[in-house]
Motif scaffolding. Structure first.
Motif, PDB file in Angstrom:
ATOM      1  N   GLN A  95       0.746  -1.459  -0.007  1.00 34.36           N
ATOM      2  CA  GLN A  95      -0.055  -0.006  -0.029  1.00 34.36           C
ATOM      3  C   GLN A  95       1.052   1.229   0.084  1.00 34.36           C
ATOM      4  O   GLN A  95       0.737   2.212   0.852  1.00 34.36           O
ATOM      5  CB  GLN A  95      -0.991   0.017   1.186  1.00 34.36           C
ATOM      6  CG  GLN A  95      -1.908  -1.176   1.256  1.00 34.36           C
ATOM      7  CD  GLN A  95      -3.008  -0.880   2.536  1.00 34.36           C
ATOM      8  OE1 GLN A  95      -2.938  -0.187   3.117  1.00 34.36           O
ATOM      9  NE2 GLN A  95      -3.682  -2.282   2.484  1.00 34.36           N
ATOM     10  N   LYS A  97       1.079   3.610  -2.151  1.00 36.22           N
ATOM     11  CA  LYS A  97       0.508   4.870  -2.441  1.00 36.22           C
ATOM     12  C   LYS A  97      -0.217   5.499  -1.166  1.00 36.22           C
ATOM     13  O   LYS A  97      -0.445   6.796  -1.194  1.00 36.22           O
ATOM     14  CB  LYS A  97      -0.596   4.414  -3.490  1.00 36.22           C
ATOM     15  CG  LYS A  97      -0.080   4.118  -4.888  1.00 36.22           C
ATOM     16  CD  LYS A  97      -0.994   4.065  -5.757  1.00 36.22           C
ATOM     17  CE  LYS A  97      -0.509   3.503  -7.326  1.00 36.22           C
ATOM     18  NZ  LYS A  97      -1.463   3.072  -8.263  1.00 36.22           N
ATOM     19  N   GLN A  98      -0.329   4.978  -0.140  1.00 43.12           N
ATOM     20  CA  GLN A  98      -1.187   5.432   1.195  1.00 43.12           C
ATOM     21  C   GLN A  98      -0.159   6.246   1.888  1.00 43.12           C
ATOM     22  O   GLN A  98      -0.303   6.712   2.887  1.00 43.12           O
ATOM     23  CB  GLN A  98      -1.807   4.331   1.907  1.00 43.12           C
ATOM     24  CG  GLN A  98      -2.874   3.907   1.053  1.00 43.12           C
ATOM     25  CD  GLN A  98      -3.811   2.698   1.988  1.00 43.12           C
ATOM     26  OE1 GLN A  98      -3.719   2.771   3.117  1.00 43.12           O
ATOM     27  NE2 GLN A  98      -4.801   2.078   1.149  1.00 43.12           N
ATOM     28  N   THR A 101       4.697  10.733   0.605  1.00 39.29           N
ATOM     29  CA  THR A 101       5.773  11.042  -0.704  1.00 39.29           C
ATOM     30  C   THR A 101       6.809  11.952  -0.219  1.00 39.29           C
ATOM     31  O   THR A 101       7.800  12.156  -0.953  1.00 39.29           O
ATOM     32  CB  THR A 101       5.077  11.274  -1.894  1.00 39.29           C
ATOM     33  OG1 THR A 101       4.386  12.316  -1.903  1.00 39.29           O
ATOM     34  CG2 THR A 101       4.197  10.114  -2.324  1.00 39.29           C
TER      35      THR A 101
END
Length: 233
Positions: A95, A97-98, A101
Motif C-alpha cells: 500500500q 500509495k497510502q 511522499t
C-alpha cells in the motif's frame, strides 16, 4: 527433611533461572526501505549454539505498536529455521500509495523465534521461551531530497524560559543516541525525532550553552553532529 527441602529448592532455582538463550539473530539493526525498490531484505540466522530448530514468525507493525499493518507483507511469514541455517525475509510494500511522499515513514519489523521442544536429556530442565526482536524500518520515498547527515546538521535548538526547545525541519527521522550540553550528557529528548516534529524537552538550557547531538546512521553506528551554540527564542 531439611536436606529434601534444600534439594527441592535447588531444582526450582535451576528451572527458574536456566533459560534457553535464543540462537536466532537478525542481520541488521534497522531496515531502510527505498521507495524505488520493490522490496527490502532482512536475513535471519539460527546459530548452532542451541542445537534446536525454531519456528520464525515475522510481520511489520506501526512503530510503537505490535499489531501487524496491512501496508507491508513479509514473506515467508512463518517458517522453520534449523540450527546453522539462514533465511532471507522479503519485505514488500503493498500500500505504498497510502504513504507520504514528502517524508520518511517509520515502522517496525518484528521477528519472533519460537523454539522447538528439545529431545536432549541434558536440556530437560531448561525453560524454553519465545523471543521477539523488533527493529526500526524507515520507508524512504523515491526522490526524497536531502539526507540523514544534512538532517542532523539542520536540527534547530533554542533555549526558552530555561528549557530546551527542538525542531526537526527535515524530511528524515533522527534516532537520538546521545545529547550533551556543556560537556554533560542529558536525558529527556525523544528517542526518535520525526520529520517536522518540534517540542520542549525536560532539559534545562540557557542561551550560550554548547550542545552536541549524536544520532544513529543507516548502518546502526552512532555519529556525532557538529556542536551548536544555543540561542534564545
Amino acid at each position: 527433611m531439611k536436606r529434601k527441602l534444600l534439594t527441592l529448592a535447588s531444582v526450582v532455582f535451576c528451572l527458574s533461572s536456566t533459560l534457553a538463550h535464543a540462537g536466532v539473530n537478525v542481520g541488521a539493526t534497522r531496515v531502510i526501505y527505498q521507495g524505488k525498490d520493490k522490496e527490502a531484505n532482512l536475513s535471519v540466522t539460527n546459530t548452532v549454539d542451541d542445537r534446536i530448530p525454531y519456528l520464525i514468525q515475522s510481520w511489520v507493525s506501526e512503530y510503537g505498536t505490535d499489531e501487524a499493518t496491512e501496508k507491508f507483507i513479509v514473506t515467508p511469514p512463518l517458517f522453520r529455521l534449523d540450527p546453522g541455517s539462514q533465511n532471507m525475509l522479503r519485505i514488500m510494500a503493498v500500500q505504498a500509495k497510502q504513504l507520504p511522499t514528502d517524508r520518511e515513514s517509520l515502522f517496525a519489523v518484528n521477528v519472533k523465534a519460537i523454539p522447538a521442544k528439545s529431545n536432549d536429556p541434558g536440556r530437560e530442565n531448561v525453560l524454553q521461551i519465545a523471543i521477539k526482536t523488533s527493529i526500526k524500518m524507515f520507508y524512504r520515498p523515491e526522490g526524497l531530497p536531502g539526507n540523514l547527515i544534512d538532517a542532523a546538521k539542520g536540527m534547530v535548538w533554542y533555549s526558552h524560559n530555561g528549557q530546551l526547545l527542538f525542531e526537526n525541519p527535515s524530511r528524515y527521522h533522527l534516532v537520538v543516541s546521545k545529547l550533551v550540553i556543556n560537556g554533560q550528557e542529558q536525558k529527556g529528548l525523544p528517542d526518535v525525532i520525526a520529520p517536522g516534529q518540534r517540542g520542549t524537552a525536560t532539559i534545562k538550557a540557557k542561551p550560550g550553552d554548547s550542545l552536541t547531538m549524536s544520532y544513529i546512521n543507516e548502518y546502526g553506528s552512532a555519529v556525532e553532529a557538529s556542536a551548536v551554540t544555543l540561542a534564545s527564542q
